[in-house]
Design an enzyme around this catalytic site. Structure first.
Site, PDB file in Angstrom:
ATOM      1  N   THR A 179      -6.034  -5.282   0.855  1.00 23.84           N
ATOM      2  CA  THR A 179      -4.809  -4.663   0.334  1.00 23.84           C
ATOM      3  C   THR A 179      -3.790  -4.647   1.478  1.00 23.84           C
ATOM      4  OG1 THR A 179      -5.778  -2.479   0.748  1.00 23.84           O
ATOM      5  CG2 THR A 179      -5.902  -3.331  -1.491  1.00 23.84           C
ATOM      6  N   LYS A 205     -13.082  -3.763   2.623  1.00 24.89           N
ATOM      7  CA  LYS A 205     -11.632  -3.701   2.595  1.00 24.89           C
ATOM      8  C   LYS A 205     -11.180  -2.375   3.193  1.00 24.89           C
ATOM      9  CE  LYS A 205      -8.838  -1.641  -0.255  1.00 24.89           C
ATOM     10  NZ  LYS A 205      -8.889  -0.231  -0.005  1.00 24.89           N
ATOM     11  N   THR A 216     -17.259   4.863   1.537  1.00 26.80           N
ATOM     12  CA  THR A 216     -15.875   4.631   1.946  1.00 26.80           C
ATOM     13  C   THR A 216     -15.323   3.378   1.348  1.00 26.80           C
ATOM     14  OG1 THR A 216     -14.333   4.458   3.753  1.00 26.80           O
ATOM     15  CG2 THR A 216     -16.329   3.184   3.947  1.00 26.80           C
ATOM     16  N   GLU A 302      -4.234   1.464   8.482  1.00 25.40           N
ATOM     17  CA  GLU A 302      -2.836   1.156   8.194  1.00 25.40           C
ATOM     18  C   GLU A 302      -1.947   1.459   9.389  1.00 25.40           C
ATOM     19  OE1 GLU A 302      -2.394   1.217   3.365  1.00 25.40           O
ATOM     20  OE2 GLU A 302      -2.129   3.099   4.430  1.00 25.40           O
ATOM     21  N   ASN A 428       3.452   3.178   3.945  1.00 26.98           N
ATOM     22  CA  ASN A 428       3.179   4.129   2.876  1.00 26.98           C
ATOM     23  C   ASN A 428       4.406   4.798   2.284  1.00 26.98           C
ATOM     24  OD1 ASN A 428       0.289   4.066   2.474  1.00 26.98           O
ATOM     25  ND2 ASN A 428       0.258   4.510   4.669  1.00 26.98           N
TER      26      ASN A 428
END
Lengths: 433, 433
Positions: A179, A205, A216, A302, A428
């Site tokens: 992603t 991922k 997770t 991220e 985000n």
């Protein structure tokens, strides 16, 4: 990223296809374009992702298929809000057997009134194309929560997906489950059970909504080792506890977390049916794979620029060590300081102090370490003088170790996190586009 | 920011000096320059703060002094690592009496071997200059953890600080306790006990390491109401629970949190000695002040552009409502989405789902509201269609309300947070400079 191993397992290539008897594949079903108008796609691509219209299409639909019926086990998120695929997979794995995985990215198929219906439909699409029963299919989804999953593009893509399956298809598959990941995450190891060589590999991922509890994110593991479903489940649950359950990127535990493993027995070893020596070797191999997937997951969190590994030792219990280590790697203030390579160790003290467990704060020692060296910053709970210049050098590396000794016992635990950066906020601030 | 009140208390100016019989003041003792070399100050000012050498000096040392002996009460952080001033103040307040507050910013005097010694010295410096006993002094510190507090600049500054004291000194005092705060935070209200008009006011510092548990950040309250120490403590503990304990900026509970209140009785009301009608009025006034300080604290969280207020209603218990509301305002993913004005409500669902309490997720309704309107995004746990354009309009406001109904009872709770922004990371990447 250098792979870590505490035992003598040789790492091999191939991810989920490393073990004998597993094919994988991935295609682009166009789920992203389907969810958005043409205009918003174009804007989003340019604005949020820096991706232009001419960029190569990323896969969004993957499949893993075993040549033979497999023992299978899984661990799921404990979030009360569960993705529909979780509910369907749980049902399908009740008999401890599976033969295939189908998984999509872009859309999590969660909080939708027709979610279970769609997840069931995905199993049936996969099963029909593979000529197996839908109950032997593991289904998973990851992506935006609360948007209806379009089944048509998946139905249209499944024939091509099945056609793409190969014994070297792991790269196409791992590409499909990414992603916001910036790189694919796969590991595989070989191990010996007597004279028989077995292989175990997997893919994972990331990279946001990562704060595991009982599992997770999405992780798929395959092995050609023969092992009974109950022992497979025991090993998986046990290893998840000390690997993926000790990773946090942002404190947000996903609704769609799932780790599953399929064991097809193709290697030809005597099936593992009890906690014998073979079980210990198998568990060790599983640990080697999942430890490295966990570290990769944290390092590619991220927006992350650094992997933070917090090692708490000399604790009264493993529970205390784990609670303290997790508290430190979850602190937004400490994570921001790590981004700035600032040895603001007071934030480590603060995060230890609000960890939900008891220990004597006046016995705590703290060191910071990396490939560039090691500095001591606190002794017996108090700060000690250190060279800011040396500290900066240590913290400018991309793998930082926070070494905490509680000096009150013999237990230890490790937790993995990452720094908090501008890019986390950027990614985000407008994730759905 | 518009002040909120559920009762008819008139708000008045004056902060900690609004009540009769309290002087306050603030000066610059130069603690910031003292901690750093001249070179690093210059670099830090330009690089991290955008402050030039010619910027006006911010105060870093404040004092509040009552004309008379006061009943006093306080609530402290539950962090196991406690700032030395917390330990000293706790000791000094054992008798429920106090007469003055001395507080510095820049350095938290925490995790230092000589911390208690220095905090005790601060009390003595204040007491000697005011001609009172050190045991009547409340001492507090905020700033970097783990760096030795220099006492010399404080000693040198105290005479000037005492000289600066005045009945209009609240602004100088609140300036001195600000750290990364972008604006001062003060509120005061008047209330009637029979024919007697009383006043209660206070000041609070933000704006990072805010995740209260039994208290939050530094808050100083003063009132001219006569109230017994035990009742003062009861009211404070009770109101902290539903105000400051429901604020989170970054999930990091400070080591130096303290809320304290001094009541000098100058208004001349009959001393409140039990849970009578006067007590209820007093508690209401305290709630009005602390509610607004809590909202200001969240709205001015480090880097914040928005106040997020999460209201959870129709819960089975207040505990459940509070747990869910706090889980939502603490989610980094949701906070980032709010920064981007993105109605990614799936992250609300996710955060509710991992809240540590039980409720039926299939009964949950979610609305998003602001001055620009209200949109419903989920009904019975599932997403419902909504206009993205309208949602954007709602979320571009600077006060956002997340309205969650659990549809399973009559209890409710509110929690306050803020968005997660680039500036949070920027501020905290190199905070010590």
């Amino acid at each position: 990223m250098k792979l870590q191993s505490f035992v003598e397992y040789p790492f091999v290539d191939g991810g989920v296809c490393a073990a004998k008897g597993f094919k994988a594949g991935g295609v682009c079903a166009g789920l992203k374009h389907h969810a958005l108008t043409d205009e918003s796609v174009s804007e989003a691509n340019v604005a949020a992702n820096g991706v232009t219209e001419t960029a190569p299409k990323k896969n969004d639909l993957a499949m893993i298929v075993a040549d033979r019926d497999c023992a299978a086990a899984a661990v799921y998120t404990s979030n009360k809000v569960k993705g529909a695929p979780i509910l369907v997979t749980k049902q399908n794995l009740k008999n401890g057997r599976a033969k295939a995985v189908i998984v999509n990215s872009v859309n999590a198929n969660t909080c939708n009134a027709d979610g279970v219906e769609k997840a069931t439909a995905m199993c049936k699409l996969a099963a029909d194309a593979l000529n197996i029963v839908p109950e032997d299919v593991i289904v998973a989804s990851t992506g935006v929560i609360g948007q209806t999953l379009p089944i048509e593009p998946i139905a249209a893509a499944v024939p091509g997906l099945v056609e793409s399956l190969s014994y070297e298809g792991n790269a196409a598959a791992v590409n499909a489950i990414m992603t916001t990941d910036t790189r694919p995450k796969e590991v595989a190891v070989q191990f010996k059970l007597g004279d028989v060589t077995c292989t175990l590999g997997g893919m994972l991922k990331g990279s946001g909504m990562i704060h595991p509890n009982m599992a997770t994110t999405l992780t798929f593991l395959t092995t050609d080792c023969a092992i009974a479903p109950a022992m497979l489940q025991q090993a998986l649950s046990d290893v998840v506890r000390v690997t993926l359950n000790r990773v946090s990127v942002d404190g947000d535990q996903s609704t769609n977390d799932m780790v599953c493993v399929m064991a097809n027995g193709v290697a030809g070893n005597k099936e593992i049916n009890s906690e014998n020596g073979d079980y210990a070797v198998f568990r060790g191999a599983l640990y080697a794979v999942m430890l490295n997937l966990a570290r990769m997951c944290a390092a590619d969190g991220e927006g992350a620029t650094k992997l933070i590994e917090c090692v708490v030792s000399q604790a009264e219990s493993e529970q205390i060590a784990e609670t303290v280590a997790k508290s430190v790697i979850c602190s937004s203030l400490f994570k921001s300081a790590m981004f700035g390579a600032d040895a603001n160790w007071g934030r480590i003290a603060c995060a230890m102090g609000y960890a939900d467990c008891e220990f004597d704060v006046t016995k705590v020692d703290v060191d910071l370490a990396s490939a560039a060296g090691k500095i001591s910053v606190a002794k017996n709970g108090f700060g000690i003088p250190f060279s800011e210049e040396e500290a900066k050098k240590v913290l400018l590396e991309d793998e930082i170790r926070v070494l905490i000794s509680l000096n009150s016992g013999e237990a230890a635990a490790v937790a993995w996190g990452c720094d908090l950066t501008y890019d986390y906020v950027k990614i985000n601030g407008d994730y759905r586009s």
